[in-house]
Design an enzyme around this catalytic site. Structure first.
Site, PDB file in Angstrom:
ATOM      1  N   LYS A 136       1.476   4.292  -3.031  1.00  0.00           N
ATOM      2  CA  LYS A 136       1.419   5.744  -2.849  1.00  0.00           C
ATOM      3  C   LYS A 136       2.695   6.394  -3.373  1.00  0.00           C
ATOM      4  O   LYS A 136       2.666   7.473  -3.976  1.00  0.00           O
ATOM      5  CB  LYS A 136       1.201   6.085  -1.369  1.00  0.00           C
ATOM      6  CG  LYS A 136      -0.158   5.615  -0.876  1.00  0.00           C
ATOM      7  CD  LYS A 136      -0.322   5.848   0.607  1.00  0.00           C
ATOM      8  CE  LYS A 136      -1.652   5.260   1.066  1.00  0.00           C
ATOM      9  NZ  LYS A 136      -1.826   5.296   2.511  1.00  0.00           N
ATOM     10  N   ASP A 161       0.830  -1.199   0.000  1.00  0.00           N
ATOM     11  CA  ASP A 161       0.000   0.000   0.000  1.00  0.00           C
ATOM     12  C   ASP A 161       0.876   1.266   0.000  1.00  0.00           C
ATOM     13  O   ASP A 161       0.625   2.221  -0.731  1.00  0.00           O
ATOM     14  CB  ASP A 161      -0.895  -0.073   1.246  1.00  0.00           C
ATOM     15  CG  ASP A 161      -1.786   1.112   1.374  1.00  0.00           C
ATOM     16  OD1 ASP A 161      -2.634   1.296   0.483  1.00  0.00           O
ATOM     17  OD2 ASP A 161      -1.628   1.887   2.348  1.00  0.00           O
TER      18      ASP A 161
END
Ligand code: ADP
Ligand code: ASP
Ligand code: MG
Length: 844
Positions: free
Chosen positions: A706, A702
């Site tokens: 980003k 995750d």
């Protein structure tokens, strides 16, 4: 006591003589009288009004819904020699069914009465079929039977004579003659017939039901007032009876800004002038017969249009003056099935009398001209006529100019069928500049071509001729140009999970406030909602607080239909919010964006997934919709916008680093050795800080996503494979089922405790950082930041991003704050929506 039906005074509009009951004329259209239940509802409504007003009520009725159409078809069929019997039997049965409900005990003999009417109709049709009884009057007698029946049906629904209700066949009173402009009531004759009738008739204590639509001509023969003529009947009786009130009841809340069947966003008008109503109905608004206004105006009688199905709505008042409205245009309407007729040629220039010759020829051929337009060069004159009269019109004009055509002075007469007139009507257009500009701008935006333009000298009407294929699109576009905020966004929401739900709550709290700024206001209309299985599409608006319920009751998901609905041609802008978290849905973004639909998402798939898809999205935004994905990094924090601002002002990103996961931030802010790491993970999961499977956070993927998003935003086309990722889950636990992973969570403790001990030994702490170096190397890993590093001063779920740029060299630009949770993420999504509205011209 003088009869209320005494010959009218010469001063209409004055109050009635003392002691005389007030008179209220109502008119109910066919839509209000469709069947027995409708009749019962109307009767209840009249009872209620009666109790409140204690006056006399005269109730003009249309035929039951659709009956006039059937009667016209029956007359046509019998004359044409085709089989009319099945339709006849069905019509008869429909009336008898209503009678059997309303007069179940046969106390009023309604069933027999109707049977006798239909038997007579059957005889007439048989006669017509065999070549007899085909006069205009015979035909009018057939066409008008629906009103004869419906008047009696409603009288029975009201309780009949015993309840104080009588019937009046309008043919006993109303005299009307056909003329050039349609049928006109002969007032003198009608007044004297009314006087004779009221001498003969007993007064009914409550009132009478009157047949609309039908009348007699000067010779006493049956005639009708034309389609929708009951409105005119009602106004005529309003004048003849010196009514104090005239209410026309229909199936919409009043006169709307446009035909609601064509423009779903049409709004109800509070008031309008007779002149406006006249113009609007003349130009095709079927809500009123165009002749209705004249008698009301002559009698000084206001007309109120109200909804039988929604009597609580105030309706529209039509009187001498209309209150100023928000828009200079009151209403729009379409006249369909028209043709453009053009006479052109160099020989017309400066030749006096050309127009006169042309229109005299049309007049002589009884062609009615709806619109005229002539360029000042006089090179051509064009007008719009009914399509059915186009051939006739061409012939008339061609023969009037035969000599000029022969001499080559006139090129000829050209007829283009398939034309509509779009008319904008409003008293407020008088002397208000810019109205035409707005109208043309609306059409231009919808790419609708204008064939001819005319503005009446009264300035109450601007008409444009359009191709029929453009009619509805043009109408909707002009409607939004006048009635909608230019920042109206049609919104579709996909995937109402935690963030979607939070967004619905925020929308519901803010809609009114955002809309309250007039033309600058932002009109956000949630019109569609979907999850992975279902969708619900609303024609106008889905109140956010009811959206989930609507979704429950929705239909099977069809994403193309969903997008098509959101991209409604009558609303200026469209936007899809994708909170689904599904990679497959991101595949649709390039198509949606290319179709001009803006896309906003908190999901990282598009920004960090397949590079070709990312580039397709970027390419589509160059000419199409905008793409908002601020909420993908740092939730509601202004991360992407901050980076963009630097780049757009000419700065260059050299490197960045930061804490990009709220979950990992919380875990390592708490991890000081006092509690095992596994216990912290369990606590975080219970607090809802982690994904359902905490490995989704602990794997570092995750965070890496980003990082990819930020890198790409800065022009470095990285992919996930280019990022070195430290997975905090030991290999043996990476692929086991969730249950097993949770049961073996303690296996994380030993390795992480060792890392912590090392860090503490050096006087440091652990942080999970994302990094992109000057040379483009990207990594996400658990590190011991150097003393004084900003990440050591974060709290709870804080995110932190440090941008090193050409301008921010010594000291990085820092964005920091809570970076997780549905509410702040939804706020980030909402912020993107508002940023798009702002880019469209909204002032926030
Ligand atoms: P009724 O049976 O009551 O006479 P009509 O069907 O003749 O009803 O007229 C009402 C209908 O007119 C409405 O249902 C609406 O669809 C249509 N209509 C067209 N233009 C307008 C408008 N500008 N305002 C209101 N209704 C309109
Ligand atoms: N019944 C007639 C029609 O359908 C008249 C009316 O409804 O006003 O045109
Ligand atoms: Mg009507």
């Amino acid at each position: 006591m003088p009869s209320p039906l005494a010959p009218p005074r010469t001063d209409p509009g004055q109050p009635l003589a003392p002691g005389l009951k007030s008179v209220h004329v109502h008119k109910f259209g066919g839509s209000s009288l469709a069947d027995a239940a409708h009749n019962q509802r109307v009767a209840a409504l009249l009872d209620e009004m009666d109790a409140a007003a204690s006056g006399l009520q005269f109730v003009v009725v249309s035929a039951m819904h659709g009956v006039t159409d059937t009667l016209i078809a029956l007359a046509d069929a019998s004359i044409a020699g085709t089989d009319w019997k099945p339709a006849f039997m069905a019509l008869r049965q429909r009336h008898l069914d209503a009678a059997d409900v309303l007069d179940s005990g046969s106390a009023h003999g309604l069933h027999e009465w109707l049977e006798a009417r239909f038997a007579a109709l059957g005889d007439t049709l048989t006669a017509m079929a065999s070549g007899q009884a085909r006069s205009e009057a015979d035909i009018a007698g057939v066409h008008g039977l629906g009103e004869v029946c419906s008047a009696r049906v409603l009288q029975v629904a009201l309780g009949g004579a015993d309840a104080g209700w009588g019937c009046l066949d309008a043919r006993e009173v109303l005299v009307a003659n056909p003329g050039e402009l349609g049928v006109t009531v002969d007032w003198e004759a009608s007044q004297s017939r009314l006087a004779q009738w009221s001498e003969r008739e007993q007064q009914c204590s409550r009132g009478r039901v009157i047949t609309g639509f039908i009348a007699r001509d000067g010779e006493g023969a049956n005639t009708t007032l034309g389609r929708n003529g009951s409105d005119y009947s009602a106004a005529a009786f309003g004048r003849l009876l010196h009514a104090n009130e005239l209410t026309i009841w229909t199936d919409v809340d009043g006169v709307l800004s446009a035909d609601p069947r064509l423009v779903p966003d049409a709004v109800c008008l509070d008031s309008m002038s007779y002149a406006e109503a006249n113009e609007l109905s003349y130009f095709g608004a079927s809500v009123l017969h165009p002749r209705t206004m004249a008698p009301a105006l002559q009698a000084g009688l206001a007309i109120r249009i109200r909804n039988t199905r929604n009597p609580a709505a105030p309706g529209t008042v039509i009187s001498l003056e209309s209150a100023a409205a928000a828009s200079p245009v009151k209403g729009l309407s379409l006249v369909e099935r028209m043709a453009l007729l053009e006479l052109s040629g160099a020989g017309l220039i400066g030749v006096p009398g050309t127009a006169e010759r042309m229109f005299a020829a049309l007049h002589a051929a009884s062609v009615s001209v709806t619109m005229i337009s002539q360029g000042s060069s006089e090179h051509s004159i064009c007008c719009v006529v009914r399509e059915a009269q186009a051939a006739q019109a061409r012939e008339a004009v061609a023969s009037a100019f035969a000599d000029a055509i022969e001499e080559g002075l006139v090129a000829g007469v050209e007829v283009t069928p398939g034309i509509v007139i779009l008319a904008a009507v409003g008293d407020g257009m008088v002397g208000s500049p810019g109205v035409a500009a707005r109208l043309f701008d609306g059409l231009a935006k919808a790419r609708v071509n204008i064939r001819a333009i005319a503005q009446g000298a009264s300035e109450r009407n601007i008409s444009v001729a359009l191709d029929a294929a453009d009619a509805v699109r043009g109408l909707r576009a002009v409607h939004s140009a006048f009635w909608l905020s230019p920042q109206t966004l049609s919104i579709g929401l996909i995937g109402p999970g935690k963030v979607g739900r939070a967004l619905l709550g925020q929308l519901s709290d803010s809609l009114q406030r955002l809309a309250g700024e007039g033309q600058r206001g932002i009109d956000l209309r949630l019109r569609a909602i979907a999850n992975s299985r279902r969708m619900s599409l609303a024609p106008r608006n889905l109140p956010p607080q009811q959206a989930l319920e609507a979704l429950e009751a929705g239909e099977a998901l069809d994403l193309d239909a969903f997008a098509h609905h959101v991209r409604a041609s009558h609303l200026p802008h469209a936007l899809i919010v994708d909170c689904s978290g599904s990679d497959a849905i991101a595949d649709y973004y390039p198509h949606w964006l290319a179709a001009g639909i803006h896309v906003v998402t908190p999901s990282k798939h598009a920004g960090s997934g397949d590079l070709a898809r990312y580039q397709a999205i970027r390419a589509a935004t160059r000419h199409g919709g905008r793409f908002g994905y601020e909420a993908t990094v740092g939730a509601g924090l202004p991360v992407i916008v901050t980076l963009r601002n630097q780049l757009d002002t000419g700065d260059e990103l050299t490197a960045f680093e930061g804490v990009l996961s709220g979950t990992l931030a919380w875990l390592f802010n708490r991890f000081d050795g006092s509690v095992p790491f596994s216990a912290l993970v369990r606590e975080a999961r219970e607090l809802g800080y982690t994904e359902p499977d905490p490995r989704d956070d602990l794997s570092g993927i995750d965070v890496a996503r980003k990082l990819v998003i930020l890198a790409r935003e800065a022009g470095r086309m990285l992919s996930l494979e280019d990022v070195e990722i430290e997975n905090l889950v030991p290999p043996p636990l990476q692929d086991v089922p969730l249950e097993e992973f949770l049961a073996r969570l303690e296996e994380l403790d030993t390795p992480l405790q060792a890392r912590l001990d090392d860090a503490l030994a050096g006087g440091g702490a652990l942080r999970y950082l994302a990094r992109m170096d000057r040379d483009g190397r990207a990594s996400v890993a658990l590190v011991v930041p150097p003393a004084g590093h900003a990440s050591l001063y974060t709290r709870l779920t804080d995110n932190l991003i440090q941008f090193h740029t050409r301008r921010y060299t010594d000291n990085p630009l820092v964005v920091q704050g809570p970076g997780a949770g549905p509410e702040v993420t939804a706020a980030g999504v909402f912020g993107d929506v508002l940023a798009i509205a702002q880019a469209l011209g909204a002032r926030l």
